[in-house]
Scaffold this motif. Structure first.
Motif, mmCIF file in Angstrom:
data_model
loop_
_atom_site.group_PDB
_atom_site.id
_atom_site.type_symbol
_atom_site.label_atom_id
_atom_site.label_comp_id
_atom_site.label_asym_id
_atom_site.label_seq_id
_atom_site.Cartn_x
_atom_site.Cartn_y
_atom_site.Cartn_z
ATOM 1 N N ALA A 91 48.913 83.859 55.318
ATOM 2 C CA ALA A 91 49.421 82.948 56.345
ATOM 3 C C ALA A 91 48.285 82.218 57.053
ATOM 4 C CB ALA A 91 50.260 83.728 57.355
ATOM 5 N N THR A 92 47.242 82.940 57.403
ATOM 6 C CA THR A 92 46.120 82.318 58.116
ATOM 7 C C THR A 92 45.393 81.316 57.231
ATOM 8 O OG1 THR A 92 45.846 84.366 59.384
ATOM 9 C CG2 THR A 92 44.034 82.787 59.433
ATOM 10 N N THR A 93 45.086 81.733 56.016
ATOM 11 C CA THR A 93 44.361 80.848 55.097
ATOM 12 C C THR A 93 45.203 79.644 54.712
ATOM 13 O OG1 THR A 93 43.225 82.797 54.216
ATOM 14 C CG2 THR A 93 43.099 80.773 52.927
ATOM 15 N N LYS A 94 46.483 79.875 54.495
ATOM 16 C CA LYS A 94 47.369 78.797 54.037
ATOM 17 C C LYS A 94 47.496 77.692 55.065
ATOM 18 C CE LYS A 94 51.322 79.013 55.263
ATOM 19 N NZ LYS A 94 52.644 79.543 55.642
ATOM 20 N N THR A 95 47.745 78.049 56.313
ATOM 21 C CA THR A 95 47.963 77.020 57.326
ATOM 22 C C THR A 95 46.691 76.224 57.598
ATOM 23 O OG1 THR A 95 47.625 78.771 58.968
ATOM 24 C CG2 THR A 95 49.888 78.159 58.477
ATOM 25 N N ALA A 96 45.552 76.904 57.626
ATOM 26 C CA ALA A 96 44.293 76.189 57.830
ATOM 27 C C ALA A 96 43.996 75.265 56.653
ATOM 28 C CB ALA A 96 43.156 77.191 58.028
ATOM 29 N N ALA A 97 44.233 75.749 55.436
ATOM 30 C CA ALA A 97 43.977 74.928 54.248
ATOM 31 C C ALA A 97 44.946 73.752 54.166
ATOM 32 C CB ALA A 97 44.086 75.786 52.991
ATOM 33 N N ALA A 98 46.197 73.973 54.555
ATOM 34 C CA ALA A 98 47.180 72.889 54.505
ATOM 35 C C ALA A 98 46.819 71.776 55.481
ATOM 36 C CB ALA A 98 48.569 73.436 54.818
ATOM 37 N N ASP A 99 46.363 72.147 56.669
ATOM 38 C CA ASP A 99 45.949 71.120 57.635
ATOM 39 C C ASP A 99 44.716 70.370 57.144
ATOM 40 O OD1 ASP A 99 45.764 69.857 60.389
ATOM 41 O OD2 ASP A 99 43.858 70.939 60.305
ATOM 42 N N PHE A 100 43.766 71.105 56.579
ATOM 43 C CA PHE A 100 42.559 70.456 56.053
ATOM 44 C C PHE A 100 42.918 69.485 54.928
ATOM 45 C CE2 PHE A 100 38.839 70.310 53.240
ATOM 46 C CZ PHE A 100 37.855 69.948 54.150
ATOM 47 N N LEU A 101 43.869 69.877 54.083
ATOM 48 C CA LEU A 101 44.320 69.000 53.004
ATOM 49 C C LEU A 101 45.013 67.760 53.559
ATOM 50 C CD1 LEU A 101 44.755 68.673 49.891
ATOM 51 C CD2 LEU A 101 46.963 69.788 50.222
ATOM 52 N N ALA A 102 45.825 67.955 54.589
ATOM 53 C CA ALA A 102 46.532 66.823 55.181
ATOM 54 C C ALA A 102 45.561 65.822 55.804
ATOM 55 C CB ALA A 102 47.517 67.323 56.234
ATOM 56 N N GLN A 103 44.489 66.324 56.382
ATOM 57 C CA GLN A 103 43.523 65.426 57.012
ATOM 58 C C GLN A 103 42.658 64.695 55.984
ATOM 59 O OE1 GLN A 103 41.489 66.500 60.737
ATOM 60 N NE2 GLN A 103 42.431 68.526 60.585
ATOM 61 N N THR A 104 42.121 65.439 55.032
ATOM 62 C CA THR A 104 41.133 64.854 54.119
ATOM 63 C C THR A 104 41.747 64.128 52.929
ATOM 64 O OG1 THR A 104 40.971 66.976 52.961
ATOM 65 C CG2 THR A 104 39.399 66.566 54.745
ATOM 66 N N VAL A 105 42.928 64.576 52.469
ATOM 67 C CA VAL A 105 43.538 63.978 51.279
ATOM 68 C C VAL A 105 44.647 62.999 51.656
ATOM 69 C CG1 VAL A 105 44.773 64.443 49.133
ATOM 70 C CG2 VAL A 105 42.950 65.981 49.875
ATOM 71 N N VAL A 106 45.599 63.471 52.471
ATOM 72 C CA VAL A 106 46.735 62.615 52.822
ATOM 73 C C VAL A 106 46.296 61.497 53.767
ATOM 74 C CG1 VAL A 106 49.046 62.553 53.818
ATOM 75 C CG2 VAL A 106 48.317 64.545 52.484
ATOM 76 N N ALA A 107 45.652 61.882 54.872
ATOM 77 C CA ALA A 107 45.204 60.879 55.848
ATOM 78 C C ALA A 107 43.864 60.256 55.484
ATOM 79 C CB ALA A 107 45.116 61.512 57.235
ATOM 80 N N GLN A 108 43.163 60.835 54.485
ATOM 81 C CA GLN A 108 41.878 60.317 54.002
ATOM 82 C C GLN A 108 40.841 60.199 55.126
ATOM 83 O OE1 GLN A 108 42.675 56.683 51.841
ATOM 84 N NE2 GLN A 108 43.614 57.775 50.124
ATOM 85 N N VAL A 109 40.770 61.243 55.927
ATOM 86 C CA VAL A 109 39.770 61.309 56.990
ATOM 87 C C VAL A 109 38.453 61.781 56.385
ATOM 88 C CG1 VAL A 109 39.141 62.432 59.169
ATOM 89 C CG2 VAL A 109 41.519 61.778 58.733
ATOM 90 N N PRO A 110 37.333 61.119 56.668
ATOM 91 C CA PRO A 110 36.038 61.593 56.151
ATOM 92 C C PRO A 110 35.738 63.003 56.638
ATOM 93 C CG PRO A 110 35.850 59.359 57.007
ATOM 94 C CD PRO A 110 37.208 59.856 57.416
ATOM 95 N N LEU A 111 34.977 63.730 55.832
ATOM 96 C CA LEU A 111 34.694 65.124 56.160
ATOM 97 C C LEU A 111 33.976 65.253 57.500
ATOM 98 C CD1 LEU A 111 34.922 68.020 55.107
ATOM 99 C CD2 LEU A 111 32.691 67.732 54.015
ATOM 100 N N ALA A 112 33.123 64.298 57.811
ATOM 101 C CA ALA A 112 32.387 64.353 59.077
ATOM 102 C C ALA A 112 33.285 64.106 60.281
ATOM 103 C CB ALA A 112 31.248 63.333 59.062
ATOM 104 N N GLU A 113 34.480 63.560 60.053
ATOM 105 C CA GLU A 113 35.384 63.236 61.157
ATOM 106 C C GLU A 113 36.614 64.142 61.197
ATOM 107 O OE1 GLU A 113 36.377 59.129 60.958
ATOM 108 O OE2 GLU A 113 34.294 58.444 60.794
ATOM 109 N N VAL A 114 36.575 65.256 60.483
ATOM 110 C CA VAL A 114 37.703 66.191 60.483
ATOM 111 C C VAL A 114 37.904 66.752 61.889
ATOM 112 C CG1 VAL A 114 38.493 68.439 59.645
ATOM 113 C CG2 VAL A 114 37.492 66.799 58.059
ATOM 114 N N ASP A 115 39.156 66.801 62.311
ATOM 115 C CA ASP A 115 39.499 67.317 63.640
ATOM 116 C C ASP A 115 39.580 68.844 63.558
ATOM 117 O OD1 ASP A 115 40.464 67.906 66.129
ATOM 118 O OD2 ASP A 115 42.039 66.378 66.129
ATOM 119 N N TRP A 116 38.484 69.515 63.878
ATOM 120 C CA TRP A 116 38.446 70.970 63.770
ATOM 121 C C TRP A 116 39.274 71.640 64.858
ATOM 122 C CZ3 TRP A 116 37.075 72.315 59.241
ATOM 123 C CH2 TRP A 116 36.104 71.589 58.533
#
Length: 267
Positions: A91-116
Motif C-alpha cells: 500500500a505504501t509503495t503503490k500509492t507513492a509510485a502511482a503519484d510519481f507516475l501521475a506527475q512524471t508520465v501523465v502530467a509530464q512534470v520534469p524530475l527536478a520539478e516533482v512535487d515531493w
C-alpha cells in the motif's frame, strides 16, 4: 675361391649373429630413454577400472532438499505468513509510485520539478489508510462477518451455484462501496488539506473543514468514477483467496490512485 667365400661367410655369421643370416632382418628399434615399456603376458586381458559410485542416504537427500527450500524465497509463502506486513508494504509503495507516475508520465512534470510534498501526501495516505485501516475492515471484519474462507476456496463453478456465498459477496461489495464513499473519499480530502493547508500551523479543525468542503464540491464526479471502477473490482477481490484479497485489490488501486493523483492531487 670357394674356400675364400666360405671363410668370409663364417666370419660374417660370427659378427652379426644368426638372425641376419636367416633373413637379414634389421635389428630391433631401441626404446628411447623417456619411453616406458610395459610387457603384458600373452593371453592376459586388460581391464578398465570403473568409477566408484558415491552413495547418498535418504536422510542426506532430505536435508539437502530442506536447505534448498529454506534458502529460496517465495512471495506466496511470505504473503500467507505475514499478510499485514505484506499489505502495508504494498500500500505504501503503490500509492507513492502511482503519484510519481501521475506527475512524471501523465502530467509530464520534469524530475527536478516533482512535487515531493504531494508525494508525501500519497505515501502517508497509503500507509495509514490503505495499509492499516483497509486491512482491518476488509480482512478482519469481513472474515468475522461473512463466510469468507469457505467461499473463496471454491472453484469458479462451485461459486456460481453457492447461493449463500454469492449473497455474502454482494453484501461485502455493497459494504465496501459504502466505506469508500463515506470514509475513503473524505479521508483523502482531509489528508490533502493537512498537507496543502498553506497556513503553516497544525490545525486539525481547519484540515477537516477544508477537506469536507472539497469532498462535497467534487462528490458527484468522484462518486461516479468510484462506482464504475470499484464495483467490478470488488466482485473479483472478494472472490479470490483471503491472503490474495488485498494484493489483487492493490493492482486496481494503483491505476485508481494514479487517476486520483492526476485529478485531485494538486494544490
Amino acid at each position: 675361391m670357394v674356400s675364400s667365400v666360405s671363410s668370409i661367410f663364417i666370419l660374417f655369421t660370427l659378427v652379426f649373429g644368426d638372425s641376419t643370416v636367416s633373413g637379414f632382418a634389421p635389428a630391433p628399434r631401441r626404446a628411447t630413454p623417456n619411453t616406458a615399456v610395459h610387457l603384458i603376458p600373452s593371453g592376459s586381458k586388460t581391464t578398465v577400472a570403473e568409477p566408484r559410485e558415491t552413495s547418498t542416504t535418504p536422510s542426506e537427500t532430505n536435508d539437502l532438499a530442506t536447505r534448498l527450500q529454506t534458502s529460496s524465497f517465495s512471495y506466496v509463502d511470505f504473503a500467507q505468513t505475514n499478510p499485514f506486513a505484506n499489505n502495508l508494504l504494498i500500500a505504501t509503495t503503490k500509492t507513492a509510485a502511482a503519484d510519481f507516475l501521475a506527475q512524471t508520465v501523465v502530467a509530464q512534470v520534469p524530475l527536478a520539478e516533482v512535487d515531493w510534498q504531494r508525494s508525501l501526501l500519497f505515501c502517508l495516505f497509503g500507509c495509514l489508510y490503505l495499509g492499516g485501516f483497509q486491512y482491518f475492515y476488509q480482512v478482519q471484519v469481513f472474515k468475522k462477518s461473512f463466510d469468507v474462507e469457505g467461499f473463496t476456496q471454491q472453484s469458479l463453478s462451485e461459486k456460481l451455484v453457492d447461493t449463500q456465498g454469492l449473497q455474502a459477496l454482494a453484501a461485502q461489495t455493497a459494504l465496501d462501496l459504502t466505506v469508500l464513499t463515506v470514509i475513503y473519499l473524505p479521508t483523502f480530502c482531509i489528508f490533502k488539506a493537512s498537507v496543502f493547508g498553506g497556513t503553516g500551523t497544525i490545525d486539525p479543525a481547519t484540515w477537516i473543514s477544508t477537506g469536507l468542503h472539497n469532498y462535497q464540491s467534487n462528490f458527484a464526479k468522484d462518486e461516479w468514477d468510484l462506482l464504475r471502477v470499484w464495483f467490478p473490482a470488488d466482485l473479483v477481490c472478494f472472490s479470490v483467496p483471503l491472503y490474495l484479497r488485498l494484493p489483487v485489490r492493490h493492482i486496481v488501486s494503483f491505476v485508481w490512485t494514479a487517476y486520483l493523483s492526476f485529478s485531485r492531487g494538486g494544490h
